[in-house]
Enzyme design. Structure first.
Site, PDB file in Angstrom:
ATOM      1  N   ASP A 141       0.926  -1.064   0.075  1.00 52.79           N
ATOM      2  CA  ASP A 141      -0.119   0.016  -0.031  1.00 52.79           C
ATOM      3  C   ASP A 141       0.834   1.303   0.068  1.00 52.79           C
ATOM      4  OD1 ASP A 141      -2.587   1.432   2.253  1.00 52.79           O
ATOM      5  OD2 ASP A 141      -2.401   1.356   0.015  1.00 52.79           O
ATOM      6  N   LYS A 144       2.550   3.442  -5.627  1.00 53.15           N
ATOM      7  CA  LYS A 144       2.093   2.329  -6.726  1.00 53.15           C
ATOM      8  C   LYS A 144       3.246   1.981  -7.653  1.00 53.15           C
ATOM      9  CE  LYS A 144      -0.723   3.256  -3.964  1.00 53.15           C
ATOM     10  NZ  LYS A 144      -1.085   2.673  -2.811  1.00 53.15           N
ATOM     11  N   ASP A 169      -2.938  -3.042  -2.242  1.00 55.80           N
ATOM     12  CA  ASP A 169      -4.336  -1.994  -2.525  1.00 55.80           C
ATOM     13  C   ASP A 169      -4.139  -1.342  -3.745  1.00 55.80           C
ATOM     14  OD1 ASP A 169      -5.179   0.626  -0.504  1.00 55.80           O
ATOM     15  OD2 ASP A 169      -6.429  -0.619  -1.628  1.00 55.80           O
ATOM     16  N   ASN A 170      -5.477  -0.449  -4.300  1.00 50.86           N
ATOM     17  CA  ASN A 170      -5.364   0.413  -5.254  1.00 50.86           C
ATOM     18  C   ASN A 170      -4.993  -0.242  -6.480  1.00 50.86           C
ATOM     19  OD1 ASN A 170      -3.659   1.921  -2.723  1.00 50.86           O
ATOM     20  ND2 ASN A 170      -5.945   2.541  -3.261  1.00 50.86           N
ATOM     21  N   GLU A 199     -11.320   4.112  -0.747  1.00 53.40           N
ATOM     22  CA  GLU A 199     -11.803   4.560   0.467  1.00 53.40           C
ATOM     23  C   GLU A 199     -12.661   5.698   0.387  1.00 53.40           C
ATOM     24  OE1 GLU A 199      -8.571   3.885  -0.381  1.00 53.40           O
ATOM     25  OE2 GLU A 199      -7.235   5.206   0.175  1.00 53.40           O
TER      26      GLU A 199
END
Ligand code: 72M
Ligand code: MG
Length: 214
Positions: A141, A144, A169-170, A199
């Site tokens: 996380d 990226k 994540d993401n 989120e």
């Protein structure tokens, strides 16, 4: 002097969350982010997916890349058995300082080792300096564009064993296209996408769960 968003987030935790109660800390941060200021915590919707992966993995050794304010650190640590431990890496000292206080307020500090520094520098030291053999679960996380290089680095350092789980994540927003392409096409991983939302918003995002096949 102006306070920072992480400082205001910590203030909300210390004012409203029950000391020693991780669920209370998580609820307080989610309420702060919905009602006051958005912050890049994994959040409650993706957080429930994270919870289910942690509980089904039942990990002994967990690595988190990118602590930020410690929201997912607390969320993961609260689900670990007593002897298990979570190592979380954070290179921003201001975020690390806030995260330590959030982690302690939640009462999970005995299961968490927050290490200040860059993942690229620290991953090669995990075995010798931190006494790690392999990680059962890794939660990605951080920036990226570091997901892929750090995954390859963990492979090279022998930190993944057959069955190790990577949870990222993401993968849609902000997006990690090179990482997704790698784990979805490499014969060394079995990947699965968990569709969710960014989120505290209605924007699509998701988590990618990848099992290392050895
Ligand atoms: C366009 C756009 C922008 C923002 C969003 C929203 C959005 C939603 C999200 O869930 C996100 O996770 C993010 C996001 O950017 N996360 C980056 C998180 C970094 C934290 O990790 C730390 N760190 C970064 N690289 C390293 C590293 N090598 N070693 C150690 N720590 C590192 C930093 O110090 C920060 O503590 C953004 C969506 C879309
Ligand atoms: Mg994130």
């Amino acid at each position: 002097t102006q306070s920072t968003r992480p400082q205001r987030l910590l203030g909300a935790v210390q004012k409203k969350a029950t000391r020693g109660n991780p669920r209370s800390v998580i609820q307080t941060i989610d309420q702060f982010c919905r009602q006051r200021e958005w912050a890049m915590n994994v959040g409650d919707e993706k957080g429930c997916i994270l919870d289910s992966v942690v509980t089904e993995t039942n990990p002994t050794t967990v690595l988190e890349l990118g602590t930020y304010c410690g929201y997912s650190t607390v969320r993961i640590a609260s689900l670990l058995p007593p002897q298990a431990r979570l190592i979380t890496l954070e290179f921003n000292p201001d975020f690390a300082r806030i995260a330590r206080q959030v982690i302690t307020w939640a009462g999970v500090q005995d299961k968490v080792e927050l290490v200040e520094g860059a993942s690229g520098d620290l991953i090669p030291k995990m075995k010798a300096q931190f006494g790690v053999n392999t990680f059962d679960l890794v939660f990605l996380d951080h920036w990226k564009d570091r997901y892929l290089p750090d995954t390859k680095l963990m492979e090279e350092c022998g930190l993944l064993k057959k069955g190790s789980i990577l949870l990222a994540d993401n993968v849609i927003c902000p997006g990690t296209p090179d990482y997704l392409e790698y784990v979805r096409n490499s014969p060394r991983y079995q990947s699965q996408y968990f569709k969710s939302h960014l989120e505290y918003t209605k924007v699509e995002d998701g988590l990618e769960k990848s099992v290392f096949l050895g």
